[in-house]
Write an enzyme that holds these catalytic residues in place. Sequence first.
Site, PDB file in Angstrom:
ATOM      1  N   SER A  21      12.789 -30.344 -34.841  1.00 52.57           N
ATOM      2  CA  SER A  21      13.604 -31.561 -34.994  1.00 52.57           C
ATOM      3  C   SER A  21      12.704 -32.798 -35.089  1.00 52.57           C
ATOM      4  O   SER A  21      13.000 -33.725 -35.858  1.00 52.57           O
ATOM      5  CB  SER A  21      14.629 -31.704 -33.861  1.00 52.57           C
ATOM      6  OG  SER A  21      13.990 -31.834 -32.630  1.00 52.57           O
ATOM      7  N   ASN A  22      11.582 -32.796 -34.378  1.00 53.57           N
ATOM      8  CA  ASN A  22      10.651 -33.933 -34.508  1.00 53.57           C
ATOM      9  C   ASN A  22       9.975 -33.941 -35.879  1.00 53.57           C
ATOM     10  O   ASN A  22       9.756 -35.006 -36.460  1.00 53.57           O
ATOM     11  CB  ASN A  22       9.610 -33.912 -33.389  1.00 53.57           C
ATOM     12  CG  ASN A  22      10.175 -34.437 -32.086  1.00 53.57           C
ATOM     13  OD1 ASN A  22      10.383 -35.638 -31.928  1.00 53.57           O
ATOM     14  ND2 ASN A  22      10.472 -33.541 -31.156  1.00 53.57           N
ATOM     15  N   ARG A  43       0.863 -24.450 -27.625  1.00 54.51           N
ATOM     16  CA  ARG A  43      -0.416 -23.806 -27.289  1.00 54.51           C
ATOM     17  C   ARG A  43      -1.422 -24.857 -26.877  1.00 54.51           C
ATOM     18  O   ARG A  43      -1.456 -25.939 -27.461  1.00 54.51           O
ATOM     19  CB  ARG A  43      -0.998 -23.090 -28.507  1.00 54.51           C
ATOM     20  CG  ARG A  43      -0.199 -21.956 -28.914  1.00 54.51           C
ATOM     21  CD  ARG A  43      -0.810 -21.070 -29.937  1.00 54.51           C
ATOM     22  NE  ARG A  43       0.081 -19.928 -29.998  1.00 54.51           N
ATOM     23  CZ  ARG A  43      -0.027 -18.860 -29.233  1.00 54.51           C
ATOM     24  NH1 ARG A  43      -1.038 -18.718 -28.420  1.00 54.51           N
ATOM     25  NH2 ARG A  43       0.862 -17.907 -29.288  1.00 54.51           N
ATOM     26  N   LEU A  44      -2.242 -24.473 -25.885  1.00 55.85           N
ATOM     27  CA  LEU A  44      -3.338 -25.366 -25.516  1.00 55.85           C
ATOM     28  C   LEU A  44      -4.402 -25.327 -26.602  1.00 55.85           C
ATOM     29  O   LEU A  44      -4.614 -24.293 -27.240  1.00 55.85           O
ATOM     30  CB  LEU A  44      -3.955 -24.896 -24.193  1.00 55.85           C
ATOM     31  CG  LEU A  44      -3.326 -25.440 -22.920  1.00 55.85           C
ATOM     32  CD1 LEU A  44      -4.036 -24.832 -21.711  1.00 55.85           C
ATOM     33  CD2 LEU A  44      -3.383 -26.952 -22.870  1.00 55.85           C
ATOM     34  N   ASN A  66       0.523 -36.095 -29.151  1.00 60.44           N
ATOM     35  CA  ASN A  66       1.534 -35.118 -28.737  1.00 60.44           C
ATOM     36  C   ASN A  66       2.728 -35.867 -28.158  1.00 60.44           C
ATOM     37  O   ASN A  66       2.575 -36.960 -27.619  1.00 60.44           O
ATOM     38  CB  ASN A  66       0.939 -34.195 -27.661  1.00 60.44           C
ATOM     39  CG  ASN A  66       1.943 -33.142 -27.199  1.00 60.44           C
ATOM     40  OD1 ASN A  66       2.663 -32.555 -28.006  1.00 60.44           O
ATOM     41  ND2 ASN A  66       2.017 -32.906 -25.895  1.00 60.44           N
ATOM     42  N   HIS A  84       5.781 -35.323 -25.384  1.00 61.72           N
ATOM     43  CA  HIS A  84       6.134 -34.455 -24.256  1.00 61.72           C
ATOM     44  C   HIS A  84       7.428 -34.984 -23.628  1.00 61.72           C
ATOM     45  O   HIS A  84       7.563 -36.189 -23.392  1.00 61.72           O
ATOM     46  CB  HIS A  84       4.999 -34.447 -23.224  1.00 61.72           C
ATOM     47  CG  HIS A  84       5.292 -33.543 -22.073  1.00 61.72           C
ATOM     48  ND1 HIS A  84       5.174 -32.165 -22.161  1.00 61.72           N
ATOM     49  CD2 HIS A  84       5.757 -33.806 -20.832  1.00 61.72           C
ATOM     50  CE1 HIS A  84       5.536 -31.638 -21.004  1.00 61.72           C
ATOM     51  NE2 HIS A  84       5.884 -32.605 -20.185  1.00 61.72           N
TER      52      HIS A  84
HETATM   53  C1  GAR Z   1      10.298 -31.438 -27.978  1.00 58.02           C
HETATM   54  O1  GAR Z   1      11.280 -31.790 -27.032  1.00 58.02           O
HETATM   55  C2  GAR Z   1       8.918 -31.785 -27.481  1.00 58.02           C
HETATM   56  O2  GAR Z   1       8.901 -32.934 -26.679  1.00 58.02           O
HETATM   57  C3  GAR Z   1       8.579 -30.559 -26.680  1.00 58.02           C
HETATM   58  O3  GAR Z   1       9.056 -29.498 -27.449  1.00 58.02           O
HETATM   59  C4  GAR Z   1      10.224 -29.920 -28.141  1.00 58.02           C
HETATM   60  C5  GAR Z   1      10.103 -29.510 -29.579  1.00 58.02           C
HETATM   61  O4  GAR Z   1      11.299 -29.719 -30.259  1.00 58.02           O
HETATM   62  N1  GAR Z   1       7.174 -30.457 -26.456  1.00 58.02           N
HETATM   63  C6  GAR Z   1       6.616 -30.011 -25.322  1.00 58.02           C
HETATM   64  O5  GAR Z   1       7.275 -29.601 -24.387  1.00 58.02           O
HETATM   65  C7  GAR Z   1       5.098 -30.058 -25.298  1.00 58.02           C
HETATM   66  N2  GAR Z   1       4.599 -29.798 -23.991  1.00 58.02           N
HETATM   67  P1  GAR Z   1      11.358 -29.660 -31.829  1.00 58.02           P
HETATM   68  O6  GAR Z   1      10.692 -28.357 -32.250  1.00 58.02           O
HETATM   69  O7  GAR Z   1      12.812 -29.647 -32.162  1.00 58.02           O
HETATM   70  O8  GAR Z   1      10.653 -30.860 -32.374  1.00 58.02           O
END
Ligand code: GAR
Length: 205
Positions: free
Chosen positions: A16-17, A94-95, A110, A112
């Site tokens: 979605s991002n 992934r790290l 990133n 979060h």
């Molecule tokens: C998002 O909420 C992002 O903040 C999170 O994964 C989701 C991805 O959503 N990221 C983490 O937790 C990183 N540690 P998306 O695939 O729909 O963009």
Amino acid sequence: MSSPFRIAVFASGQGSNFQTLVEAIQNGSVDAEIVLLVSDKAKAPVVERAHKAGVDSYVFDPKAYAKREEYELEIAAELERRQIDLVVLAGYMRLLTPVLVDRYAGRMINIHPSLLPSFPGKDAIGQAWNYGVKITGITVHLVDGGMDTGAVIAQKAVEIRDGDNLESLEEKIHAAEKELYPVVVSWFAKGLVHVEGRKVSVLQN
Ligand code: GAR
């Protein structure tokens, strides 16, 4: 810096991002081009989104490599070949090793879903919900070698109100991400981000 500003998005999931960034570029609010999607999951919905958006994908299977460094060297070659200006992690679970972190220091970000340093790692929304905090939110940060430890670029608070549940909180967090991430990417595209150690400032637009 090459022109237009060239972005690679790394993602493992829904995307979605990724989609938000595609739309922000299409509607002109971010002056950049997504040149590449990098994904560790061939079947992730984000790969299909990239295909629909006409963005090239580089999909790899981490299990096919003995060490993270090996696949990261291949990714680094892909990024260099495409002269990437900014790496945008968007749900890349992934790290990263110094192979990529050092090459893209100050040029890799990133998002979060918590107000770091609270609730790093997996399931940050669930961690905040279970803890019972009243305010959580999202953080955009530079990527370093740690787990969600890089210098903070921007944060946005989200309130947890009576009547909320985990699902409504997830919706609020995702809405906040949709607002904030394209703005931060546009700061980078305009060269407005200034980093001094852990202090990140945004020069006047
Ligand atoms: C998002 O909420 C992002 O903040 C999170 O994964 C989701 C991805 O959503 N990221 C983490 O937790 C990183 N540690 P998306 O695939 O729909 O963009």
